[in-house]
Design a protein around this motif. Sequence first.
Motif, short mmCIF file in Angstrom:
data_model
loop_
_atom_site.label_atom_id
_atom_site.label_comp_id
_atom_site.label_asym_id
_atom_site.label_seq_id
_atom_site.Cartn_x
_atom_site.Cartn_y
_atom_site.Cartn_z
N ALA A 123 0.83 -1.19 0.00
CA ALA A 123 0.00 0.00 0.00
C ALA A 123 0.87 1.24 0.00
N LEU A 124 0.39 2.31 -0.59
CA LEU A 124 1.14 3.55 -0.63
C LEU A 124 0.92 4.27 0.69
N THR A 125 1.96 4.27 1.51
CA THR A 125 1.78 4.79 2.86
C THR A 125 2.76 5.90 3.15
N ARG A 126 2.44 6.65 4.18
CA ARG A 126 3.32 7.69 4.66
C ARG A 126 3.38 7.61 6.18
N GLY A 153 -7.04 4.58 13.95
CA GLY A 153 -7.18 3.89 12.67
C GLY A 153 -8.52 4.22 12.01
N GLY A 154 -8.46 4.53 10.71
CA GLY A 154 -9.68 4.80 9.97
C GLY A 154 -10.04 6.28 9.86
N ILE A 184 -5.70 8.40 5.27
CA ILE A 184 -6.44 7.75 6.34
C ILE A 184 -5.43 7.18 7.33
N VAL A 185 -5.68 7.42 8.60
CA VAL A 185 -4.78 6.91 9.63
C VAL A 185 -4.89 5.40 9.69
N VAL A 222 3.09 7.96 13.43
CA VAL A 222 1.76 7.57 12.98
C VAL A 222 1.84 7.12 11.52
N HIS A 223 1.18 6.02 11.27
CA HIS A 223 1.19 5.39 9.96
C HIS A 223 -0.09 5.81 9.21
N LEU A 224 0.07 6.27 7.97
CA LEU A 224 -1.09 6.72 7.19
C LEU A 224 -1.10 6.08 5.82
N GLU A 225 -2.28 5.97 5.26
CA GLU A 225 -2.42 5.49 3.90
C GLU A 225 -2.85 6.68 3.05
N ILE A 226 -2.26 6.82 1.88
CA ILE A 226 -2.52 8.00 1.07
C ILE A 226 -3.93 8.00 0.48
N ALA A 227 -4.54 9.18 0.47
CA ALA A 227 -5.95 9.30 0.07
C ALA A 227 -6.18 8.86 -1.36
#
Lengths: 216, 456
Positions: free
Chosen positions: A136-139, A157-158, A186-187, A205-210
């Motif tokens: 997944a493309l994460t930041r 999360g979410g 999204i967290v 904190v781990h995030l997924e790109i919108a």
Amino acid sequence: MPDARDAAARSADHAGIHRLVDALVPALIAKLGTLNVGELEVREGDWRIRLRRPAGAGPTYGRRATDRPSRAHPGHEQHGHAPGAPEPHRTVRASHAAGTPGDQSTNGSSGPSLAPVGPGRSGDAGPDREAPEGGALTRIATSPAVGVFQPGPRAVGGTRVRAGDPLGVVDMLGVPQEVVSPVDGIVVGVIVDAGTAVEYGQELVHLEIATLVEGR
Amino acid sequence: MFRKILIANRGEIALRILRACRTLDVEAVVAYSEADRDSLPVQLADEAICIGPADARRSYLSAPAVISAAVVTGCDAVHPGYGFLSEDETFAEVVRAHDLTFIGPPPEVLDRFASKEGTRRLLGGYGLPTIPGSDGMLRDDEHALHEAERIGYPVLIKPSAGGGGKGMRMVRTPRELESAIKVCRSEARSAFGDDSLYLEKWLEDNRHVEVQVAVDRYGHGVHLGERDCSVQRRHQKILEEAPAPTLSPAARADLCERAIRAVVAAGYENVGTLEFLVDARSDFYFIEINCRIQVEHPVTEMLTGIDLVATQIRIAAGEPLGFSQADVQSRGHAIELRINAEDPANDFRPGAGVVEAYQAPGGPGIRMDSHLYPGYEVPPYYDSLLGKLIAWGPDRPTAIARGRAALDELVVDGLTTNVEIHKALLASETFLDGRMTTNLLDRIGSAAFLAAAARS
């Protein structure tokens, strides 16, 4: 357990599966090849299909929000070290000898615990931690200061956040330093627990790109 | 003794402090900026913590970042090294307010010695001769001109808050004074946030000699002899040695004894260095005190066998000094060569880059204090010191000969260093005769000096 559904429903499902495999999946694979993302998911009726690139074939992910030359690159383990150079110590250890990560209180009475620090410095900071979805493309939102981390209400999360939104604070001698989201997204979750002592630049904190989440 | 010390510095001095902590059996945490993540002290430390980005103002110079790092890692003391926050009395006070100990003089002592002009007056009152200078800070141009006339040209304009030779100008005429004073004020304001200036009489052909002292909390103090730091380029020391080659044993004893008497009487505490200018007649004038461990401390350690960094830590922990003046025995001669990443052929422009190969010299009497290792990338953000090569011998010629051999052995590939200037110095008649003065390199020019050495 006997199948409760009737034959007609089963045959409709089979037709649906055939249609997905014959038409939709090849189209999705082609689409995935043209997008700079690691994963695609579509939903149709009761069906959900997710396609994921094999590990290593995706775009660069897990890159830090802060600029970290020589540490942000995959394969940085070899960077700058000649053979025979001393192996870096990779973690800040718990500051209280008796403490273990599991038993330290977060109210400050026994002092903050310390998590492994820094990308490429923690023994467990491999690609899995940076991208738990395997592609997944994460930041990652990182620490703006050395101090004690307190996640905010959005660091759950979410939660949908925009770039610049506060995710918590790092308390530096009583002065809160804001941890902000580096992206619209999204967290996924917090990486270190509330009350943990963190260093500058530490992953929090781990995030997924919108863009991925929207399935653009 | 402390349980755990935060080392709030970088490079060779961070390594030196780490080594002192190990010999004292005290845990150490190395605080580092992002630019120093791969540095040797970070790699060798039991514990290391990143306190900020490469910009020193947000890492090594940030009191909150340093103190927060000490608090969260459970340290009970902070060692500031040299430079950065090492002589900042406000920092020392904030350290104490967080129940930590500043390794150096206590804040009130730092405060007492914070102003150079005030310190000259204070120690002058305890019997140290001082250079004729302006009566206090310069109020305005008219005051400056009046004071310069009274002292007699040439005069040196000096910033009160300065250090390391920054912001100083020598002027020979009232006209030069008027134009230089504006430049000095603006330089001092941007470098130190304080544009107070004072004047000092400029002594031609002087030598820079300093006295190392150590004073415990109970007023028991010793001197550890002097060091001659006359080999300078634009007021930056590049070679130091001890004993001072041109002072007689009687003159050295007189200087050192008066220095220690004055600082003990003035209430100094911990290790420190009193700097003097010495003229051709061996008359000496006190100029300033450095309330920290100095770059050139190994010279004294080689002569006396006393670990000055460990002594500094023990004094800060409240321990008595544990030795008397009679226990301080100086043996032989030592020379320290500062190896800098700078190009002597190119106006000493500082350099940065990857150390492709590194080989430290060895052999009898040789000590190399350096944070280099092969593959290390020297960051461009900080000072250019790569290490210090110290050569000891039973006498000066032997120390020089060992220094020469060690320079030939030293390998630092990938960066331009000032090794050539050291080779030239150790071959120059002026140096061999002990006739170096503080302005000599600048007067003849480093390029001319190198060229002359190449011919001989």
